[in-house]
Write a protein that holds these residues in place. Structure first.
Motif, PDB file in Angstrom:
ATOM      1  N   LYS A   1      35.913   6.571   9.380  1.00 30.15           N
ATOM      2  CA  LYS A   1      35.103   7.738   9.748  1.00 30.15           C
ATOM      3  C   LYS A   1      33.743   7.233  10.220  1.00 30.15           C
ATOM      4  O   LYS A   1      33.363   6.107   9.934  1.00 30.15           O
TER       5      LYS A   1
ATOM      6  N   THR B   1      41.701   7.989   3.939  1.00 24.63           N
ATOM      7  CA  THR B   1      42.008   9.191   4.713  1.00 24.63           C
ATOM      8  C   THR B   1      43.147   8.851   5.656  1.00 24.63           C
ATOM      9  O   THR B   1      43.221   7.728   6.152  1.00 24.63           O
TER      10      THR B   1
ATOM     11  N   SER C   1      36.158   7.065  14.525  1.00 17.05           N
ATOM     12  CA  SER C   1      37.320   7.943  14.348  1.00 17.05           C
ATOM     13  C   SER C   1      38.167   8.004  15.623  1.00 17.05           C
ATOM     14  O   SER C   1      39.328   7.580  15.622  1.00 17.05           O
TER      15      SER C   1
ATOM     16  N   VAL D   1      36.670  14.602  11.150  1.00 20.03           N
ATOM     17  CA  VAL D   1      36.642  14.003   9.814  1.00 20.03           C
ATOM     18  C   VAL D   1      35.243  14.133   9.222  1.00 20.03           C
ATOM     19  O   VAL D   1      34.268  14.353   9.941  1.00 20.03           O
TER      20      VAL D   1
ATOM     21  N   THR E   1      42.761   9.451  10.513  1.00 21.23           N
ATOM     22  CA  THR E   1      42.654   8.531  11.638  1.00 21.23           C
ATOM     23  C   THR E   1      43.601   7.359  11.372  1.00 21.23           C
ATOM     24  O   THR E   1      43.790   6.973  10.223  1.00 21.23           O
TER      25      THR E   1
END
Lengths: 160, 809
Positions: free
Chosen positions: B758, B750, B557, B654, B753
């Motif tokens: 993650k 996601t 991350s 995260v 980042t």
């Protein structure tokens, strides 16, 4: 305390990676410390000094052995091969490539000892391989990549 | 992220491998970075709790090769105690002063010509102790212990930290719940066991008062300031270096820092550089370990099996001192205490209790296994209560896929996920239903079969602020607020276009050099071989910050994001220069295979030529383009603020997710458990390198299996460690790993980042204990409340010891 342990040196002659060394050493000096501290061969790693982790494995007259469980003085006339010698052998590149391809290395601290075991038992069956590998502790890989790498080598050898 | 990435996301083999397989890695024990190094050995306490009456070093000083001998009193008077993360008055030094508090605590240090000679002199130091009774229990709060078993003056009941957190209406909801279940769980004290032990080389420079310390410390670099404080120097006088090769850590080497300070002082007092390499017994006795935890869980449910309230009372055994960053084991998971479930009422009561055992710290999973073993066991117990399948129980309580980003009741912000989909994939991969249907028929007189699961929200990229939850909001108001999850990296291009990357992440085997090459090669459109990565750490010359280092699965991350950012800064500088040289708008230019392209045409400008111009001819650089190509990026992850005044915190940046499903056979006559197969499905966002991700997962599984089945640091009632060797403390060998490991991924995107990744290296350690215990409970039809599940423990589950006979009186 025995006085001789501290003051008297013993002369030992052994062949390490093809070179003959003659040294006056303390009789209590472990082979692992002799290789690392006297000869500067730091590829041999010391993990427990109890013979349990297998990181310090080298070849003594061709057979895999724990260098932390041997006194250097007891190996007069013997032929020792460490990872620095093993890496010059013709079989080494195939072992290295297989370990890398199967992600059998993470921190790499246990790796030279495992390579010593791999090269000492080139004719190992898969069952023997599992036995040999059980003599090496690795906390990074879960042994999965190492097993795959070794298995691959055994299968390739069988196919030859 | 660039759409045309060539290397990111590919299973690239590691650049680290060649040197490591050839035995050319450079580990701390291999280093002699300054001339004149002498060797240290440490005299350690044989008592768990005792007053030091006297230490006589005179005879030992006369031994051959001895340079100096320094007692705790001599060393401690040069130091201030280390700052601790709680308000309780605990004085922690790297060596015992007048009282020893655990077996193995340093008492004196010998410096000699060689390690052998230093150890010889240890046996001639005469220490007289007055033994005290030991305090080994962690359920002491409120019991008013006898003063003789109190470890530190002014700390009542040995409780170093106590806090209560109320979110929602837990008490009321428990009163009105249809079903209330209460159980107590014990997570054992275990440790990481890297094959390389701790090592430190310290050199004090008289005149300047500078300390240079090499060690296999890997952060968090918050501890740099803790070390400088103890040494009573300003931080710039302490230079910490870590070799590029560290032989594993899994968190535990973060606690080498007291030894770094100890050897720094010893170097000053002895007048020479000092090297200390820990041996295995020292490591098992006196390095660090995970906390043991007792958890009292109360769970309220409605008639449909929906969890309405959760109460956790957690007692952590932090050992003899509360050493920074503890009590962080209690707080690392604070934002995700409710796991994968939509639970809106939560009470947490935390106790950090000191005992006469080695102080605790980071061990892979850090707080996760201690949380998820009780939580995921309780979900199975509840499922059994309602007579529904454990998978269905989880489905009823999962946070819905449409609810992300989801804010937990304690302040965690789960960025993305689809827990149902991951569970479904794991059920399918493991052929869950088929095994459930067959397992009874498969059983024989002595062999029983079971299947169990655990669902774990895996935090990564720790918020530096969570540790301050140990303080009350009032106490925090008087401190500077702490927050953030930052990392730094530097990318440099030399005169002829050679590219070097400098990391702050201090890897111990994770392959950061390889991933850094993938990222920088992609951004600068060069072959990976054109990029060299330096992983060695040096606080005097690297870009780094308070949260730098390798812990809390933060490379995927934070670390990789900083590398990506630094490479982009280099690219942008070169593109800006090319735009001026070509008289073109920068938006029309792009890098391709190391050359500048303008509107789909290759120009005469290459990365090498642009870097060359900057270095060789800075006089002619246009306005706005500075000399040099050396760009550092400090990257901080979003949404990681300091704790709020109502004690809520997003404790990690995260959150990944995983479901583990385990099938096992248990022999009820011998207590032996055989794992038949192990399935794990992860959602870690985008995988930067699937080969390395797989290695992290396999390693995490082995670690988790060890902690579930074998590993425990066993102390007797007087505080003697009974598991001081690898013969007694069992870690899995190749033979203990299940034959069938099934790995799956279900990635939800996601945008927390830049690269969408993650962490995933700790999840299986958090899940394995619960999943295996759930499978065992399924096999035996008996609930399981403790780990590890040794044959002895299993045997007692099958054959409960008879109730104590009632006293006839």
């Amino acid at each position: 305390m025995n006085k001789w342990m501290h003051d008297e040196l013993a002369v030992v002659t052994m062949t390490v990676n093809g070179h003959v060394y003659r040294r006056a050493i303390e009789p209590r000096l472990l082979l692992s410390d002799f290789l690392r501290d006297e000869l500067g061969l730091t590829g041999t790693h010391v993990g427990c000094e109890q013979g349990l982790c297998g990181a310090c494995t080298v070849l003594i007259d061709g057979a895999a052995a724990r260098s932390c469980l041997n006194l250097a003085v007891s190996l007069n006339g013997k032929d020792i091969t460490t990872i620095e010698g093993i890496r010059k052998r013709p079989q080494f590149p195939a072992i290295a490539q297989s370990l890398s391809r199967h992600h059998g290395v993470q921190c790499g601290f246990c790796t030279p000892g495992i390579v010593a075991s791999m090269i000492s038992e080139e004719e190992a069956t898969q069952e023997e391989m599992d036995d040999l590998l059980a003599g090496h502790l690795c906390r990074c890989t879960g042994y999965v990549g190492i097993r795959e790498a070794w298995k691959d080598l055994i299968q390739k050898k069988a196919g030859e | 992220m660039q759409s045309d990435s060539l290397w990111i996301g590919r299973p690239v083999s590691r650049v680290e491998d060649e040197r490591l397989i050839r035995g050319q890695g450079r580990f701390i024990a291999d280093m002699n970075p300054v001339p004149g190094i002498r060797h240290a050995a440490i005299l350690r306490s044989p008592h768990a709790h005792a007053v030091i009456r006297s230490i006589d070093i005179n005879q030992a000083l006369g031994k051959r090769g001895v340079v100096g001998i320094f007692t705790g009193e001599m060393i401690a008077r040069e130091l201030d105690p280390f700052p601790v993360g709680v308000s309780a008055p605990i004085q922690y030094y790297p060596i015992a002063r007048s009282k020893v508090r655990y077996v193995g605590e340093p008492v004196a240090v010998v410096v000699a010509e060689s390690r052998y000679l230093a150890e010889d002199a240890l046996s001639d130091i005469i220490v007289q102790y007055d033994a005290l009774p030991s305090s080994m229990d962690i359920e002491t709060p409120g019991t008013h212990l006898d003063p003789s078993v109190l470890l530190h003056d002014g700390v009542l009941d040995n409780v170093a930290n106590h806090r209560v957190f109320e979110y929602g209406q837990c008490g009321r909801e428990l009163q009105i719940a249809d079903v209330v279940l209460t159980h107590r769980f014990t997570y054992p004290r275990n440790t990481a066991v890297p094959i390389e032990t701790y090592g430190v080389i310290a050199a004090y420079e008289p005149g300047t008062d500078y300390y240079t310390v090499w060690s296999n410390f890997h952060g968090p670099f918050t501890l740099h300031s803790v070390m400088a404080h103890a040494l009573k120097i300003s931080t710039h006088k302490l230079r910490l270096l870590s070799p590029g090769d560290i032989g594993g850590s899994y968190g535990v080497k973060s606690a080498v820092y007291p030894y770094a300070v100890l050897m720094a002082v010893v170097s000053r007092l002895s007048g020479c550089p000092v090297k200390w390499i820990e041996d295995r017994l020292e490591h098992m006795q006196a390095s660090s370990s995970a906390t043991a935890r007792i958890t009292d869980v109360t769970m309220g449910l409605n008639s449909q099996g929906k969890i309405t309230a959760l109460k956790l009372v957690q007692y952590d055994d932090v050992g003899a001192y509360i050493r920074a960053p503890e009590p962080a084991t209690l707080y690392r998971t604070h934002g995700n205490l409710t796991g994968a479930y939509d639970i809106r009422n939560l009470t947490v009561e935390n106790y950090a209790v000191m005992t006469n055992r080695v102080p605790t710290g980071l061990v892979r999973g850090y707080g996760g296994p201690q949380l998820y073993f009780p939580l995921e066991r309780m979900v199975d117990i509840a499922a059994r209560h309602f007579g529904i399948d454990p998978a269905e129980m989880r489905r009823r309580n999962f946070i819905r896929a449409g609810a992300f980003p989801y804010t937990t009741i304690s302040g965690g912000i789960y960025d993305s996920g689809n827990y149902q989909a991951v569970l479904d994939q794991a059920l399918e991969t493991s052929e869950y239903d088929r095994f459930r249907g067959q397992k009874t028929a498969m059983s024989s007189r002595s062999i029983r079969y079971g299947i169990g699961m655990a669902a774990v929200v895996e935090p990564s990229g720790s918020n530096m602020g969570y540790v301050s939850l140990a303080f009350t909001p009032d106490e925090r108001a008087k401190q500077w607020p702490k927050s953030g999850a930052a990392a730094a990296a530097t990318v440099a291009v030399d005169l002829l276009g050679g590219i070097t990357v400098l990391l702050d992440s201090v890897p111990e085997g994770q392959g950061h050099e390889t991933v850094a090459r993938q990222i920088v090669a992609d951004v600068l459109t060069v072959p990976m071989e054109a990029v060299r990565v330096i992983a060695e750490m040096d606080t005097a010359t690297r870009a780094w910050t308070v949260s730098s280092g390798s812990y809390s699965s933060r490379f995927a991350s934070a670390g990789s994001s900083a590398i990506y950012g630094a490479a982009q800064k280099v690219r942008d500088k070169l593109l800006a220069l090319a735009a001026i040289k070509l008289g073109a708008d920068v938006s029309t230019l792009r890098l391709r295979e190391g050359w500048i392209w303008h509107d789909h045409r290759k120009t005469v400008w290459s990365l090498k030529r642009l870097a060359g111009l900057i270095h060789w001819n800075p006089e002619e650089l246009p306005e706005g383009i500075g000399a040099g190509v050396y760009e550092s990026c400090y990257f901080t992850l979003p949404n990681v603020a300091a704790p709020s005044t109502d004690d809520r915190i997003n404790s990690s940046a995260v959150y990944g997710f995983l479901v583990d499903i385990v099938k096992l056979a248990v022999d009820i006559e011998t207590g032996h458990i055989q794992l038949l197969d192990y399935t794990t499905v992860h959602d870690a966002g985008k995988l930067l390198n699937p080969l390395l991700a797989q290695g992290q997962i396999h390693g995490g599984m082995a670690f988790g299996i060890g902690s579930a089945l074998y590993e425990e640091m066993v102390y007797d009632e007087r505080g003697q460690l009974l598991t001081g060797s690898l013969m007694d403390y069992l870690v899995p060998t190749a033979g203990e790993m299940p034959e069938h490991l099934n790995l799956g991924h279900h990635s939800t995107p996601t945008d927390s980042t830049p690269l969408g990744a993650k962490g995933l290296g700790e999840g299986n350690v958090m899940a394995a204990g619960a999943a295996i215990a759930n499978a065992l409970a399924d096999a035996l039809g008996v609930e399981v409340f403790n780990l590890p599940l040794t044959p002895q423990m299993v045997f007692h589950l099958v054959h409960p010891p008879h109730e104590k006979e009632v006293d006839p009186k």
